[in-house]
Design a protein around this motif. Structure first.
Motif: not given
Length: 336
Positions: A270-272, A286-288, A308-309
């Motif tokens: 996913g988005y990072r 990491c991402g949400t 998420g981070y």
């Protein structure tokens, strides 16, 4: 021989799959995007509602350090040098940089800018003296300021010497890692939005990451051996933060300083918003929508958490790696 081979594979598999994130108790609800890990025990975080925190016992306990007069500000990045000294940036207009030398008991404003449109994104230091901060474009040029005295004073780089931004191009204040040092005297940054590029000093390099909208583009760059002037192995992550499980064009690797780009065979999930090298070949992002790890320099990723981070950083002096994100979430990587 076959038995030995099988045992070796099993041990390797158990080692790889033992990687996980251990949540740390904070008892706060702030959203953290600033994270600086001095050593295995000393960790600083910063975030929304003027929140700054520090742990000196590897995250077992936290001291929350209010910054008087900044209770409604968002500290999107922090740079810590030891358990007593740290610098934070308040991103939006007026842009403010503050420093503490007494463990957060008091803070001194070391830079302030009321220019309309000012928005500081990230900060990085080569050493205890030399630092750089980047902000969104003002009149078509990225805002850059430098410090040569440990963040006590800051000097704005003249706009004619700053990188030129395209229309709709900016930086994301997502994790403090869209600017990184490169060797002993250079820095590079990644942009996003309508256009997403890598800038090495003032030289722009196109990145094939997803772009074209305000919420797309590169968020973070990780550089292998970034203390060496010959470093040319970069991993860039980002994506579309409005579609945070989208895997399309969210990560690219270059082994030649941006001349050519490689898409991962197995991308992050996913988005990072942040990427960080753990060692020469191992990297975390990491991402949400979660956390992924690669053991081959970013060519293949494996999800290890759906929590998420926003940011992940390794200790400057040590091996520990911590993460921080929304709702007061702070974690530590186990068996990194």
């Amino acid at each position: 021989m076959r038995l030995l081979f099988t045992i070796t594979i099993l041990v390797f598999s158990l080692s790889v799959f033992s990687q996980k994130i251990i949540p740390l108790n904070t008892n706060v609800k702030a959203s953290f995007r600033g994270l600086s890990v001095v050593d295995d025990k000393t960790v600083w975080v910063s975030g929304s509602n003027g929140t700054v925190g520090r742990s000196v016992d590897a995250g077992k306990t936290w001291t929350w350090l209010p910054v008087p007069g900044f209770e409604k500000r968002d500290f999107r990045d922090i740079e810590a040098f030891d358990k007593s000294t740290a610098i934070i940036i308040a991103v939006d207009t007026p842009a403010v940089i503050l420093k503490t030398i007494d463990g957060g008991k008091t803070w001194k404003t070391v830079y302030e800018n009321h220019t309309p449109g000012m928005f500081l994104d990230a900060m990085e230091f080569w050493n205890n003296d030399n630092g750089i901060v980047v902000g969104d474009p003002i009149n078509g040029k990225f805002f850059i300021a430098r410090s040569f005295d440990g963040g006590n004073t800051w000097t704005e780089v003249p706009s004619e010497n700053a990188p030129a931004a395209d229309s709709g191009e900016a930086c994301f204040a997502a994790s403090g890692t869209n600017i990184r040092i490169l060797g002993t005297d250079k820095a590079c940054l990644v942009s996003g939005g309508a256009r997403s590029r890598l800038f090495i000093q003032n030289t722009p390099i196109d990145i094939p990451i997803i772009q074209g909208a305000q919420n797309t583009g590169a968020n973070s760059i990780a550089i292998r051996d970034n203390n060496k002037s010959t470093s040319d192995y970069f991993v860039v992550v980002g994506g579309d933060f409005s579609k945070d499980t989208l895997k399309e064009k969210n990560c690219f690797i270059t082994k030649d300083g941006g001349k050519t780009w490689i898409a991962p065979a197995t991308p992050p999930t996913g988005y990072r918003s942040c990427a960080e090298f753990i060692d020469k070949n191992k990297i975390i992002t990491c991402g949400t929508s979660g956390v992924d790890i690669s053991n081959d320099g970013g060519l293949n990723w494996r999800n290890i958490s759906t929590d998420g981070y926003h940011v992940c950083r390794k200790a400057k002096k040590g091996k520990a790696l911590y993460l921080a994100g929304g709702k007061g979430r702070i974690g530590k990587l186990l068996n990194n």
